[in-house]
Every structure is written in C-alpha cells, then in structure tokens.
Design a protein around this motif. Structure first.
Motif, PDB file in Angstrom:
ATOM      1  N   GLY A  11       0.817  -1.208   0.000  1.00 14.50           N
ATOM      2  CA  GLY A  11       0.000   0.000   0.000  1.00 14.50           C
ATOM      3  C   GLY A  11       0.850   1.257   0.000  1.00 14.50           C
ATOM      4  O   GLY A  11       0.558   2.229  -0.711  1.00 14.50           O
ATOM      5  N   TYR A  12       1.907   1.257   0.804  1.00 15.50           N
ATOM      6  CA  TYR A  12       2.839   2.400   0.829  1.00 15.50           C
ATOM      7  C   TYR A  12       3.508   2.564  -0.528  1.00 15.50           C
ATOM      8  O   TYR A  12       3.515   3.658  -1.108  1.00 15.50           O
ATOM      9  CB  TYR A  12       3.891   2.197   1.917  1.00 15.50           C
ATOM     10  CG  TYR A  12       5.009   3.229   1.890  1.00 15.50           C
ATOM     11  CD1 TYR A  12       4.952   4.352   2.694  1.00 15.50           C
ATOM     12  CD2 TYR A  12       6.113   3.077   1.050  1.00 15.50           C
ATOM     13  CE1 TYR A  12       5.972   5.316   2.669  1.00 15.50           C
ATOM     14  CE2 TYR A  12       7.122   4.015   1.006  1.00 15.50           C
ATOM     15  CZ  TYR A  12       7.054   5.134   1.815  1.00 15.50           C
ATOM     16  OH  TYR A  12       8.043   6.081   1.764  1.00 15.50           O
ATOM     17  N   ALA A  13       4.105   1.486  -1.046  1.00 19.13           N
ATOM     18  CA  ALA A  13       4.963   1.582  -2.231  1.00 19.13           C
ATOM     19  C   ALA A  13       4.172   1.961  -3.478  1.00 19.13           C
ATOM     20  O   ALA A  13       4.605   2.814  -4.270  1.00 19.13           O
ATOM     21  CB  ALA A  13       5.693   0.256  -2.443  1.00 19.13           C
ATOM     22  N   ARG A  14       3.033   1.339  -3.676  1.00 22.12           N
ATOM     23  CA  ARG A  14       2.302   1.563  -4.926  1.00 22.12           C
ATOM     24  C   ARG A  14       1.606   2.918  -4.946  1.00 22.12           C
ATOM     25  O   ARG A  14       1.503   3.542  -6.014  1.00 22.12           O
ATOM     26  CB  ARG A  14       1.329   0.412  -5.167  1.00 22.12           C
ATOM     27  CG  ARG A  14       2.073  -0.902  -5.314  1.00 22.12           C
ATOM     28  CD  ARG A  14       1.241  -2.057  -5.810  1.00 22.12           C
ATOM     29  NE  ARG A  14       2.100  -3.236  -5.945  1.00 22.12           N
ATOM     30  CZ  ARG A  14       1.793  -4.324  -6.633  1.00 22.12           C
ATOM     31  NH1 ARG A  14       0.626  -4.406  -7.262  1.00 22.12           N
ATOM     32  NH2 ARG A  14       2.639  -5.340  -6.703  1.00 22.12           N
ATOM     33  N   THR A  15       1.154   3.378  -3.820  1.00 21.32           N
ATOM     34  CA  THR A  15       0.605   4.737  -3.800  1.00 21.32           C
ATOM     35  C   THR A  15       1.722   5.773  -3.882  1.00 21.32           C
ATOM     36  O   THR A  15       1.523   6.861  -4.445  1.00 21.32           O
ATOM     37  CB  THR A  15      -0.246   4.976  -2.548  1.00 21.32           C
ATOM     38  OG1 THR A  15       0.570   4.805  -1.372  1.00 21.32           O
ATOM     39  CG2 THR A  15      -1.439   4.033  -2.504  1.00 21.32           C
ATOM     40  N   VAL A  49       9.223  -6.915  -5.055  1.00 16.48           N
ATOM     41  CA  VAL A  49       8.377  -6.206  -6.015  1.00 16.48           C
ATOM     42  C   VAL A  49       8.217  -4.751  -5.590  1.00 16.48           C
ATOM     43  O   VAL A  49       8.373  -3.822  -6.384  1.00 16.48           O
ATOM     44  CB  VAL A  49       6.995  -6.876  -6.122  1.00 16.48           C
ATOM     45  CG1 VAL A  49       6.125  -6.155  -7.153  1.00 16.48           C
ATOM     46  CG2 VAL A  49       7.129  -8.354  -6.466  1.00 16.48           C
ATOM     47  N   GLU A  50       7.909  -4.566  -4.314  1.00 14.83           N
ATOM     48  CA  GLU A  50       7.615  -3.216  -3.824  1.00 14.83           C
ATOM     49  C   GLU A  50       8.862  -2.345  -3.745  1.00 14.83           C
ATOM     50  O   GLU A  50       8.774  -1.119  -3.793  1.00 14.83           O
ATOM     51  CB  GLU A  50       6.921  -3.301  -2.467  1.00 14.83           C
ATOM     52  CG  GLU A  50       5.694  -4.214  -2.445  1.00 14.83           C
ATOM     53  CD  GLU A  50       4.802  -4.074  -3.665  1.00 14.83           C
ATOM     54  OE1 GLU A  50       4.565  -2.928  -4.126  1.00 14.83           O
ATOM     55  OE2 GLU A  50       4.333  -5.110  -4.178  1.00 14.83           O
ATOM     56  N   SER A  51      10.035  -2.972  -3.647  1.00 17.91           N
ATOM     57  CA  SER A  51      11.265  -2.176  -3.602  1.00 17.91           C
ATOM     58  C   SER A  51      11.422  -1.340  -4.869  1.00 17.91           C
ATOM     59  O   SER A  51      11.966  -0.231  -4.831  1.00 17.91           O
ATOM     60  CB  SER A  51      12.486  -3.085  -3.415  1.00 17.91           C
ATOM     61  OG  SER A  51      12.759  -3.862  -4.582  1.00 17.91           O
ATOM     62  N   LEU A  73      11.772   3.808  -7.518  1.00 19.46           N
ATOM     63  CA  LEU A  73      11.382   4.711  -8.589  1.00 19.46           C
ATOM     64  C   LEU A  73      10.743   5.976  -8.020  1.00 19.46           C
ATOM     65  O   LEU A  73      10.993   7.088  -8.521  1.00 19.46           O
ATOM     66  CB  LEU A  73      10.408   4.008  -9.537  1.00 19.46           C
ATOM     67  CG  LEU A  73       9.966   4.797 -10.770  1.00 19.46           C
ATOM     68  CD1 LEU A  73      11.163   5.340 -11.548  1.00 19.46           C
ATOM     69  CD2 LEU A  73       9.089   3.920 -11.670  1.00 19.46           C
ATOM     70  N   GLY A  74       9.947   5.829  -6.958  1.00 20.97           N
ATOM     71  CA  GLY A  74       9.382   7.013  -6.319  1.00 20.97           C
ATOM     72  C   GLY A  74      10.461   7.938  -5.789  1.00 20.97           C
ATOM     73  O   GLY A  74      10.382   9.167  -5.946  1.00 20.97           O
ATOM     74  N   LEU A  75      11.486   7.364  -5.172  1.00 26.20           N
ATOM     75  CA  LEU A  75      12.589   8.182  -4.656  1.00 26.20           C
ATOM     76  C   LEU A  75      13.363   8.853  -5.786  1.00 26.20           C
ATOM     77  O   LEU A  75      13.802  10.008  -5.655  1.00 26.20           O
ATOM     78  CB  LEU A  75      13.529   7.310  -3.825  1.00 26.20           C
ATOM     79  CG  LEU A  75      12.976   6.803  -2.493  1.00 26.20           C
ATOM     80  CD1 LEU A  75      13.938   5.803  -1.855  1.00 26.20           C
ATOM     81  CD2 LEU A  75      12.716   7.964  -1.542  1.00 26.20           C
ATOM     82  N   ARG A  76      13.517   8.155  -6.888  1.00 27.90           N
ATOM     83  CA  ARG A  76      14.263   8.749  -8.006  1.00 27.90           C
ATOM     84  C   ARG A  76      13.506   9.927  -8.608  1.00 27.90           C
ATOM     85  O   ARG A  76      14.082  10.976  -8.908  1.00 27.90           O
ATOM     86  CB  ARG A  76      14.518   7.685  -9.067  1.00 27.90           C
ATOM     87  CG  ARG A  76      15.381   8.204 -10.211  1.00 27.90           C
ATOM     88  CD  ARG A  76      15.705   7.125 -11.196  1.00 27.90           C
ATOM     89  NE  ARG A  76      16.624   7.612 -12.224  1.00 27.90           N
ATOM     90  CZ  ARG A  76      16.958   6.915 -13.305  1.00 27.90           C
ATOM     91  NH1 ARG A  76      16.463   5.704 -13.485  1.00 27.90           N
ATOM     92  NH2 ARG A  76      17.798   7.416 -14.184  1.00 27.90           N
ATOM     93  N   ARG A  78      19.146  -2.481  -1.147  1.00 34.31           N
ATOM     94  CA  ARG A  78      20.219  -3.295  -1.736  1.00 34.31           C
ATOM     95  C   ARG A  78      19.956  -4.791  -1.625  1.00 34.31           C
ATOM     96  O   ARG A  78      20.495  -5.582  -2.412  1.00 34.31           O
ATOM     97  CB  ARG A  78      21.561  -2.965  -1.080  1.00 34.31           C
ATOM     98  CG  ARG A  78      22.317  -1.889  -1.819  1.00 34.31           C
ATOM     99  CD  ARG A  78      23.762  -1.794  -1.411  1.00 34.31           C
ATOM    100  NE  ARG A  78      24.387  -0.671  -2.094  1.00 34.31           N
ATOM    101  CZ  ARG A  78      24.965  -0.757  -3.280  1.00 34.31           C
ATOM    102  NH1 ARG A  78      25.013  -1.928  -3.912  1.00 34.31           N
ATOM    103  NH2 ARG A  78      25.494   0.317  -3.854  1.00 34.31           N
ATOM    104  N   GLU A  79      19.126  -5.179  -0.692  1.00 32.15           N
ATOM    105  CA  GLU A  79      18.818  -6.607  -0.586  1.00 32.15           C
ATOM    106  C   GLU A  79      18.100  -7.104  -1.837  1.00 32.15           C
ATOM    107  O   GLU A  79      18.122  -8.300  -2.135  1.00 32.15           O
ATOM    108  CB  GLU A  79      17.977  -6.877   0.662  1.00 32.15           C
ATOM    109  CG  GLU A  79      18.746  -6.695   1.968  1.00 32.15           C
ATOM    110  CD  GLU A  79      20.008  -7.549   2.018  1.00 32.15           C
ATOM    111  OE1 GLU A  79      19.906  -8.771   1.785  1.00 32.15           O
ATOM    112  OE2 GLU A  79      21.101  -6.990   2.275  1.00 32.15           O
ATOM    113  N   ALA A  80      17.457  -6.201  -2.603  1.00 31.01           N
ATOM    114  CA  ALA A  80      16.846  -6.608  -3.872  1.00 31.01           C
ATOM    115  C   ALA A  80      17.904  -7.041  -4.876  1.00 31.01           C
ATOM    116  O   ALA A  80      17.617  -7.832  -5.782  1.00 31.01           O
ATOM    117  CB  ALA A  80      16.017  -5.461  -4.449  1.00 31.01           C
TER     118      ALA A  80
END
Length: 569
Positions: free
Chosen positions: A48-52, A96-98, A103-106, A129-131
């Motif tokens: 919910g956090y990542a996709r919004t 997935v959410e990472s 991308l949001g941060l970029r 980085r764990e991704a």
C-alpha cells in the motif's frame, strides 16, 4: 469529452487521499481493507505504501506538492527502514515493492531524498540493496533490482553490484524478444500486459530519465499495442494481474512522454484518457479505493498474490504526468483512432482485429506455460489458453465451461490447451497447433494433436480446427464467446450438434452467461470449421469455400515450414 492533465492530477489526488485514510501511525504502511494476500498483512501494508508512493511521485515530479504527500512518504520511509518493513528475500513480495519505492525516490529526489538525514538514506540503501542480493522470479521481476540499481546510481551510490543488476536484466530482456515489439515475460511464450507496464516501462523510463536512447522496441510495440483498447477505453481482457486496470495505458503514456511512439500526441491523450475514464465510470472505486477486480470486485479473475493494495499498480499510468502542462500530450488537439484495422503479428502469434469500436485478439502464440512444466502441464489457464479475447468480454472461470476453446473428450476426460506452437500469422489469419492435454488419469494420447486457424473479415471469424490422430469414441467440442451480447457460433464443416451451456460464475463483464457449443464425434483426421461473431449475426457467404481457401494459405500450404511439428507432418 476532452481529456486533460488536470483530470489526471485530480484523480491521483483523490486516490491518494482515500488510501491515506488507512495509513499507519508511523506512515510506513497503508493497510487497506480487503482480503489479505498470501504474503501476509505486513507485506500488504508495504505494498500500500509503495504503490501509492508511485502515484504520488508522478504527481509531484515537477515539484508541485500542494497536499504535502511527500512529507508522509518521507516519514514512512524513515520508519519502514528502521525495521518496520519486511525484509527483501528470494522471490518475495517485498522485492516487487522495492522497485516502486526506488522509482518514487528517483522521481522525487530533489524534494524527498536529498532532504533526508544521511542516516535515513543509509538505512534506505541497506534495505533496497537486498533486492540486488536475492533471486527474483524468472520473468519481469529482474527489473525490480534493475530499478533499485538505477535509483542508487542516480543517488551517487552506484557500484559494480548495481551495474551487474542492470546488465543482467537487459541481457535477459534481449533473449525474451520475439519480434513485432513484443517480449515474452520470461522464458517460454507468455505475452500480455506485462509488456507495457513492466518489460518496456522500467528500462525505457530509466533511459529517458538518464537522457539515453530507448532500446526496448517501445515504438514498435505501440504500433500493435495501441489497438488492444476498445473505442470506450477498455483494455483487452487478457493475461494476469488485470486488477491493475488503467496501468494498461502506461506504455502509451510513456511513449508520448519520451517521443518514442508512432502515435500522435492527440491520439495518445485520447487513448489514455478514455482508459482512465472507462474504469472510473464503471465501479472500479469503492469508497474511493480501487477494488480487487475489473469494473467492480471480481474474485474469479484474481491471482493468489493479489492483496488489497495490488490494484494500485494502476499508479503506473500516472507516468503521463511527467509531461508538463505545456507538453504536446496535453496541448495538441485530441484525436480518435481509426476504428477498423486488422494486424497479424507472427512474433507473439497474434491476430488483432479492431472493428466497430471493439478489439478482438485471436491467440495463436501466448500460453504462459513455464518451460519446466513440460508439454503436458494439465491445468487450464483461462487468461492465456483461450483462442480469443476481447475488450467487451472476459474468459470464463477455470471451474466453468471454457469459452473460445476446442476440447476433445476421450473416455470421459476433457482436454485443455496448454503449450501453443505458432504456425504463422499474416494478413487476416493466424495459425497454431497444440497437443490436447488431459488430467492425470489420462495424461496423453500418442499422436493426438489439433492444428488451428482463425481468419477474420469484419466482425466475422472463421475458426478451422484439424484434429489429427483421434482415437475411436472421441467427441470434439467447440465453444464461442462468453457474453450477454448476441454471439452466434455456426457450424460450417464437420459439426453435427449444437447447444448452450451456462457459466454460473460469469466473467468480469457479466455475473452469469451462456456459452454456445458445437459438438461432433471424430476419429482419425478430421477437419472442423465454424463461424463465430462476438456481437452480431453470421453473414451470408460461401463459408465452406472460404475454409478451403484459408487451408491452402495455411495448413495445406506445401511451402510452409513444418519442422516445428513432430515428424515434420
């Protein structure tokens, strides 16, 4: 109705406002109501956090944030990376959410990332980085670590590890390319909306943000992909994760933003605007939230990984907001597309027909069979295995009668279509063959196969199936469209019975429906043919003669390549 940038901005703000009613006190999770996914509630809250956040990032990417969305996401990032968020692991949902977080941060780097304390930046990098250090699923998932690596490089934190993640994803993508602008989603033949909202979107957007040339065949992809929408804006109902809804328009929007598109700016704006409005007008929102479904909730069309926040991958369509108010996407005159087109795509094995505002896809190449499953995987996949899909109808559930399907019944067991072998596509036809697959009690019938051709004229579909090697006592069954529209299925050659069967679970478009069925007893080699119409009547024509004409072009063409089939026969 003209579609505007303000419409998209207003929709983003409304979706974010409704979703943030469910934010956790520390703002690290958005715990939306609904059935949990198989990954659990903490993962669902991260989703919910990542996709919004992705929607908020596109909304604020020009520095305009009148609702202070980024303050909330900055606070959530600080809390989440302090141990609240679940760790990233092999083939796990946090990976997935990472990508959405990165991308949001970029996209918001000057207004969010650059203002964070260094300690929070370090924690965020450590979590992201764990991704790069865990194994993705063997498909578009490789672009999740790719996107994380792209952000870390943009933030001045790139190294050999980030470059390896990027190189590996692009190396795999090149191997998945089949032509006509289409990639398989991993090894095998899985072609669906993931082409647009993942396989093209992540690397093409990265190249655009870096000022590099786009190398993902995005322009070529959009030559055919833009046809997979109805005049009302409906995307083609085909493939998995359809609860992402208007994310289907994200590749069209990205093409307009980057200029890497064959479509005019006015055509692109019309298409993406109609797609957004299509869902807003048809019950996709419940109390302001995107529901799990298509129009409204639709359980039968969901995947096991779908959770309450899954629909918010629809946020990808807001990539259109990277085009500022003065961009031609918003200033050019809006244009409606050509309503009548036919396009054959031999790469993915598709025949696309757009007529009277409705698109039909005749599928002779996409099956979503994983290579390790082998030829005889027995589970039917309605979202990939059917012969036809459209923008006004959806497939029936795997527990109901299969629409747009040919099956053989041998000793009481009914076959499914799994691995599809394309035989070609050109002009107004596409062809393929498959081995009918039965359940575990009867896994195979030696030598049995079905060769199939679909040819189209206007709204008319000629469906030809040659059954080869049928044992005595075999019954063939052909079904048509599952819809409440007038959709006849008329036998032309070989069919002797006709009936109608109910699909009580309906489709994403109707709560219950009936499916037309043709039947025949077959043995040995038999050619069967029928005419199907999605919405209308069967035209007066010499259909039997057309069967012979199409067979000479396809299955009976002495010059066609037969090496892909067993025995060269």
């Amino acid at each position: 109705m003209s579609h505007s940038r303000e419409q998209w901005v207003g929709t983003a703000d409304a979706l974010l406002g409704a979703a943030w009613r469910y934010g956790s006190p520390d703002q690290a999770f958005l715990d939306l109501p609904g059935r949990p996914s198989r990954s659990g509630v903490r993962s669902d809250g991260l989703e919910g956090y990542a996709r919004t956040f992705l929607a908020a990032a596109f909304r604020t990417a020009h520095g305009e944030d009148p609702h202070n969305w980024l303050e909330r996401y900055a606070a959530g990032l600080a809390a989440g990376t302090a141990g609240e968020w679940p760790a990233i692991f092999d083939v796990g949902q946090p990976m997935v959410e990472s990508a959405s977080v990165a991308l949001g941060l970029r996209l918001t780097k000057p207004w969010l990332w650059d203002k964070l304390p260094e300690a929070v930046q370090d924690r965020a990098e450590a979590w992201l980085r764990e991704a790069l250090r865990h194994v993705p699923a063997a498909n578009n998932w490789y672009f999740f670590p790719y996107t994380v690596a792209s952000f870390l490089e943009a933030a001045g934190r790139g190294d050999d590890e980030t470059r390896r993640a990027q190189d590996r994803a692009m190396e795999l993508l090149e191997g998945w390319y089949v032509g006509d602008g289409w990639y398989s989603d991993g090894d095998g033949r899985a072609f669906d909306h993931y082409n647009g909202w993942a396989l093209h979107l992540y690397p093409a957007l990265d190249a655009h943000l870096n000022g590099r040339p786009i190398t993902t065949h995005l322009r070529e992809h959009l030559k055919s992909f833009h046809l997979l929408f109805g005049a009302d804006g409906a995307p083609l109902y085909f493939g998995r994760s359809l609860t992402y809804r208007f994310a289907a328009a994200s590749a069209v929007a990205l093409g307009a933003v980057t200029g890497e598109t064959p479509l005019s700016p006015g055509h692109s704006r019309h298409l993406i605007g109609k797609t957004l409005q299509y869902f807003l007008d048809r019950g996709s929102l419940s109390d302001g939230l995107l529901s799990l479904g298509w129009h409204g909730p639709h359980e039968a069309g969901l995947q096991p990984y779908s959770g309450p926040a899954s629909p918010y991958w629809a946020s990808k369509a807001f990539v259109c907001l990277l085009a500022g108010p003065d961009h031609p996407l918003w200033t050019a005159r809006e244009e409606s597309p050509d309503e009548d087109q036919t396009l054959a795509l031999p790469g993915p094995g598709f025949l696309i027909r757009r007529h009277n505002g409705v698109t039909r896809l005749h599928n002779h190449g996409s099956d979503h069979v994983r290579p390790f499953e082998g030829e005889y995987a027995t589970e039917d996949d309605p979202l990939y295995s059917r012969f036809a899909y459209s923008t006004t109808s959806g497939p029936t559930s795997k527990h109901n009668v299969a629409d747009n399907h040919i099956s053989l019944v041998v000793r009481g067991d009914r076959s499914v279509r799994r691995r599809i072998h394309p035989l070609g596509a050109a002009d107004n036809w596409a062809a393929s063959w498959h081995r009918p697959v039965f359940d575990a009690n009867q896994p195979m019938v030696p030598g049995l196969r079905i060769e199939s051709v679909t040819a189209v004229w206007g709204d008319q579909e000629l469906r030809i199936h040659r059954v080869i090697g049928a044992p005595p006592g075999t019954r063939a069954e052909l079904t048509g469209w599952a819809t409440d529209l007038p959709s006849p299925l008329v036998g032309v050659r070989g069919w002797t019975g006709e009936e109608s069967r109910t699909a009580p679970q309906g489709t994403a478009f109707t709560t219950t429906t009936k499916v037309p069925v043709l039947t025949a007893d077959v043995e040995g080699t038999v050619t069967l043919a029928a005419v199907s119409v999605l919405d209308g009547t069967v035209a007066e024509a010499d259909w039997d003669a057309r069967v012979d004409e199409i067979l000479l072009l396809t299955l009976d063409d002495p010059d066609r390549d037969t090496t892909a089939r067993p025995g060269g026969a």
